[in-house]
Design an enzyme around this catalytic site. Structure first.
Site, PDB file in Angstrom:
ATOM      1  N   ASN A 183     -19.860  -5.213 -17.771  1.00  0.00           N
ATOM      2  CA  ASN A 183     -18.536  -5.837 -17.725  1.00  0.00           C
ATOM      3  C   ASN A 183     -18.756  -7.340 -17.879  1.00  0.00           C
ATOM      4  OD1 ASN A 183     -16.052  -6.867 -17.142  1.00  0.00           O
ATOM      5  ND2 ASN A 183     -15.783  -5.773 -15.199  1.00  0.00           N
TER       6      ASN A 183
ATOM      7  N   LYS B 295     -21.151  -8.215 -14.714  1.00  0.00           N
ATOM      8  CA  LYS B 295     -21.443  -7.187 -13.707  1.00  0.00           C
ATOM      9  C   LYS B 295     -22.000  -5.965 -14.422  1.00  0.00           C
ATOM     10  CE  LYS B 295     -17.608  -8.564 -10.809  1.00  0.00           C
ATOM     11  NZ  LYS B 295     -16.179  -8.383 -10.861  1.00  0.00           N
TER      12      LYS B 295
ATOM     13  N   ARG C 113     -17.056  -2.544 -20.875  1.00  0.00           N
ATOM     14  CA  ARG C 113     -15.638  -2.725 -20.599  1.00  0.00           C
ATOM     15  C   ARG C 113     -15.129  -3.782 -21.578  1.00  0.00           C
ATOM     16  NH1 ARG C 113     -12.555  -6.504 -16.540  1.00  0.00           N
ATOM     17  NH2 ARG C 113     -10.486  -5.618 -16.833  1.00  0.00           N
TER      18      ARG C 113
ATOM     19  N   HIS D 139      -5.812  -2.784 -16.581  1.00  0.00           N
ATOM     20  CA  HIS D 139      -6.348  -1.945 -15.502  1.00  0.00           C
ATOM     21  C   HIS D 139      -6.307  -0.466 -15.886  1.00  0.00           C
ATOM     22  CE1 HIS D 139      -5.033  -5.186 -12.356  1.00  0.00           C
ATOM     23  NE2 HIS D 139      -6.293  -5.368 -12.691  1.00  0.00           N
TER      24      HIS D 139
ATOM     25  N   HIS E 107      -2.681  -0.393  -8.167  1.00  0.00           N
ATOM     26  CA  HIS E 107      -3.959  -1.116  -8.168  1.00  0.00           C
ATOM     27  C   HIS E 107      -3.642  -2.510  -7.631  1.00  0.00           C
ATOM     28  CE1 HIS E 107      -7.960  -2.241 -10.103  1.00  0.00           C
ATOM     29  NE2 HIS E 107      -7.424  -3.422  -9.795  1.00  0.00           N
ATOM     30  N   LEU E 108      -3.929  -2.717  -6.335  1.00  0.00           N
ATOM     31  CA  LEU E 108      -3.551  -3.972  -5.682  1.00  0.00           C
ATOM     32  C   LEU E 108      -4.824  -4.718  -5.294  1.00  0.00           C
ATOM     33  CD1 LEU E 108      -0.757  -2.506  -3.324  1.00  0.00           C
ATOM     34  CD2 LEU E 108      -0.551  -3.227  -5.715  1.00  0.00           C
ATOM     35  N   GLY E 109      -5.108  -5.772  -6.034  1.00  0.00           N
ATOM     36  CA  GLY E 109      -6.310  -6.562  -5.748  1.00  0.00           C
ATOM     37  C   GLY E 109      -5.991  -8.016  -5.984  1.00  0.00           C
ATOM     38  N   ASN E 110      -6.986  -8.742  -6.466  1.00  0.00           N
ATOM     39  CA  ASN E 110      -6.694 -10.115  -6.847  1.00  0.00           C
ATOM     40  C   ASN E 110      -5.753 -10.108  -8.051  1.00  0.00           C
ATOM     41  OD1 ASN E 110      -6.919 -12.847  -6.538  1.00  0.00           O
ATOM     42  ND2 ASN E 110      -8.559 -12.975  -8.049  1.00  0.00           N
TER      43      ASN E 110
ATOM     44  N   ARG F 172      -1.598 -15.407 -10.006  1.00  0.00           N
ATOM     45  CA  ARG F 172      -0.636 -15.265 -11.111  1.00  0.00           C
ATOM     46  C   ARG F 172       0.758 -15.002 -10.558  1.00  0.00           C
ATOM     47  NH1 ARG F 172      -4.102 -10.866 -13.597  1.00  0.00           N
ATOM     48  NH2 ARG F 172      -5.858 -11.988 -14.482  1.00  0.00           N
TER      49      ARG F 172
ATOM     50  N   ARG G 163      -7.082 -11.486   2.987  1.00  0.00           N
ATOM     51  CA  ARG G 163      -7.657 -11.561   4.339  1.00  0.00           C
ATOM     52  C   ARG G 163      -7.270 -12.869   4.997  1.00  0.00           C
ATOM     53  NH1 ARG G 163     -13.199  -9.408   1.978  1.00  0.00           N
ATOM     54  NH2 ARG G 163     -12.333 -10.705   0.344  1.00  0.00           N
TER      55      ARG G 163
ATOM     56  N   GLY H 123      -5.269  -2.625  -1.849  1.00  0.00           N
ATOM     57  CA  GLY H 123      -4.783  -1.248  -1.701  1.00  0.00           C
ATOM     58  C   GLY H 123      -5.716  -0.384  -0.863  1.00  0.00           C
TER      59      GLY H 123
ATOM     60  N   GLU I 294     -14.128   1.993 -11.757  1.00  0.00           N
ATOM     61  CA  GLU I 294     -14.007   1.781 -13.202  1.00  0.00           C
ATOM     62  C   GLU I 294     -15.347   1.997 -13.906  1.00  0.00           C
ATOM     63  OE1 GLU I 294     -11.941  -1.794 -11.855  1.00  0.00           O
ATOM     64  OE2 GLU I 294     -10.910  -1.767 -13.773  1.00  0.00           O
TER      65      GLU I 294
HETATM   66  P1  AMP Z   1     -10.209  -6.967  -5.840  1.00  0.00           P
HETATM   67  O1  AMP Z   1      -9.647  -7.909  -6.891  1.00  0.00           O
HETATM   68  O2  AMP Z   1      -9.883  -5.537  -6.102  1.00  0.00           O
HETATM   69  O3  AMP Z   1     -11.660  -7.208  -5.556  1.00  0.00           O
HETATM   70  O4  AMP Z   1      -9.453  -7.333  -4.467  1.00  0.00           O
HETATM   71  C1  AMP Z   1      -9.594  -8.581  -3.850  1.00  0.00           C
HETATM   72  C2  AMP Z   1      -8.532  -8.715  -2.766  1.00  0.00           C
HETATM   73  O5  AMP Z   1      -8.712  -7.670  -1.791  1.00  0.00           O
HETATM   74  C3  AMP Z   1      -8.599 -10.040  -2.018  1.00  0.00           C
HETATM   75  O6  AMP Z   1      -7.310 -10.604  -1.902  1.00  0.00           O
HETATM   76  C4  AMP Z   1      -9.101  -9.622  -0.654  1.00  0.00           C
HETATM   77  O7  AMP Z   1      -8.606 -10.442   0.361  1.00  0.00           O
HETATM   78  C5  AMP Z   1      -8.520  -8.231  -0.506  1.00  0.00           C
HETATM   79  N1  AMP Z   1      -9.218  -7.528   0.568  1.00  0.00           N
HETATM   80  C6  AMP Z   1     -10.502  -7.095   0.591  1.00  0.00           C
HETATM   81  N2  AMP Z   1     -10.806  -6.552   1.805  1.00  0.00           N
HETATM   82  C7  AMP Z   1      -9.698  -6.667   2.565  1.00  0.00           C
HETATM   83  C8  AMP Z   1      -9.370  -6.313   3.908  1.00  0.00           C
HETATM   84  N3  AMP Z   1     -10.253  -5.740   4.711  1.00  0.00           N
HETATM   85  N4  AMP Z   1      -8.116  -6.578   4.353  1.00  0.00           N
HETATM   86  C9  AMP Z   1      -7.219  -7.172   3.545  1.00  0.00           C
HETATM   87  N5  AMP Z   1      -7.455  -7.532   2.266  1.00  0.00           N
HETATM   88  C10 AMP Z   1      -8.676  -7.288   1.775  1.00  0.00           C
END
Ligand code: AMP
Length: 400
Positions: free
Chosen positions: A7, A14, A91, A181, A207-210, A240, A284, A332, A383
């Site tokens: 990736n 990665k 990827r 995604h 899919h809830l992340g950054n 974003r 966090r 998520g 992924e």
């Molecule tokens: P990703 O882009 O999928 O790596 O997700 C990153 C996001 O996941 C960041 O905003 C982190 O703060 C959040 N995250 C990871 N671990 C936790 C946790 N234990 N509690 C709350 N948010 C988390």
């Protein structure tokens, strides 16, 4: 069969080596801060050997060279010779409307990936750089496969992917919704159907992340998704903005004299959770601040949950019903409070959480009660495994 999954991002690379018959990860790692002066490299193996190095990595070719060196290293490696890598899966962010499935990489495919530079300016050039570096560093016999983030969403109907902009302009310039995604949403769809032993489900994959996106899926096919021509559309994210009134752009340009780069920077890098809270893009940090009653951290989290629930509501209509909601990616999988708040919006429709099960983090779990009208699942996304499986599929088809 060992598959190297790569990736290649703008400043990071990665990778994983996966023995695909057993789906065992032999090694995984990252080359980070490429060409930023203070690069570093980390590799971990299946048997917990780990190497970290701080060194200068100028480009993707150097990064891949380093990866090969440490995969073969007698103390830290997992391979005896490079020929033990049987195929490489990349990827690739943007496949435009050209690719609805993974493809074996040849000169024609490379030209199309290049054509899509304009659609994925931050990712596609690095993805191609990774492919070309592998061509130099591996034997010419080794097959490379491109797995596109956009491919899974190619089943969206015209009414779903079209913007209400002048038709000819959109057609000429390939302006439409593509979605991203896709590899993650496809993994989630497959895994959900496997867990529930039913391929006909109506699934909403969150899919809830950054970066965050939601996908409405029926019978393992994408019906709609929140990201659009670019990954800015849809949910508010780490930095974003997600959906906004495009009139705001004219306001910023005309009334605040901002140029396009400044506006781009605001929308992509200083909006979302960071912009609202003024503290951090990281959930966090926001959750910690919210516990201390920080109003803007609370507001950022409230907006995120509200907007996620709003899209789940909309997608219930798009799917004509809903069987299961799945949560994945950093937030998520881990943020129990975010999941709880989102699901509480759906309480009126009989969506009920088992609090105890919702308290689990980063694990596959069904956290709905038996009475709930909709099943609620957490599934950690994978992924890399999806890319390795698809690479294997293409290689096996060649052998037939
Ligand atoms: P990703 O882009 O999928 O790596 O997700 C990153 C996001 O996941 C960041 O905003 C982190 O703060 C959040 N995250 C990871 N671990 C936790 C946790 N234990 N509690 C709350 N948010 C988390």
């Amino acid at each position: 069969m060992n598959i190297l999954v790569l990736n290649c991002g703008s400043s990071s690379l990665k990778y994983q080596v996966i023995e695909i018959c057993s789906e065992k990860i032999l090694a995984k790692g990252i080359c980070d801060r490429i060409n930023l002066g203070d690069s570093f490299f980390i590799q971990k193996t299946f048997d917990n050997r780990e190497i970290k190095k701080e060194l200068k990595i100028k480009n993707h070719e150097q990064a891949i060279d380093l990866i090969i060196k440490y995969l073969l290293d007698k103390d830290y490696g997992v391979l005896n010779k490079i020929e033990e890598i049987n195929a490489i899966g990349h990827r690739v962010l943007h496949g435009g409307s050209y690719f609805d499935k993974p493809v074996l990489i040849d000169d024609r495919v490379k030209i199309v990936i290049k054509d899509c530079f304009v659609l994925g300016p931050l990712h596609n050039p690095n993805n191609l750089a990774g492919i070309e570096a592998c061509e130099k560093l591996f034997s010419s016999n080794i097959k490379q496969v491109a797995v596109f983030d956009t491919a899974f969403h190619q089943t969206m109907q015209r009414k779903v992917f079209s913007y209400a902009l002048p038709y000819e302009l959109c057609k000429k310039k390939s302006i439409r919704r593509y979605g991203f995604h896709g590899t993650s949403h496809e993994y989630i769809a497959n895994r959900t159907c496997k867990i529930l032993n039913n391929n006909n489900l109506k699934i909403i994959s969150c899919h809830l992340g950054n970066g965050s996106s939601i996908c409405a899926i029926e019978k393992l096919k994408c019906i709609d998704t929140t990201m659009g021509m670019t990954p800015i559309e849809g949910l508010p994210m780490g930095t974003r903005c997600g959906d906004i009134d495009p009139g705001i752009l004219f306001f910023l340009a005309k009334k605040e004299n901002m140029n396009l780069d400044e506006i781009d920077n605001i929308l992509n890098k200083s909006s979302g959770m960071l912009g609202i809270s003024g503290i951090s893009s990281d959930f966090r940090d926001l959750e910690n601040e919210a516990k201390k009653n920080n109003k803007r951290a609370k507001l950022a989290l409230e907006i995120f949950c509200y907007r996620t629930a709003k899209y789940i509501g909309a997608y219930t209509v798009c799917l004509g019903g809903i069987d299961v909601i799945v949560f994945t990616a950093g937030v998520g999988e881990n943020s129990t409070t975010t999941r709880k708040k989102i699901c509480e919006y759906l309480d009126f429709a009989g969506v009920k959480i088992n609090q105890e099960k919702n308290n689990l983090r980063g694990k596959e779990v069904m956290f709905s009660t038996d009475e709930s009208t909709v099943k609620l699942l957490v599934i950690p996304t994978n992924e890399e495994l999806m890319i390795a499986r698809k690479t294997k599929m293409i290689i096996n088809n060649l052998r037939k």
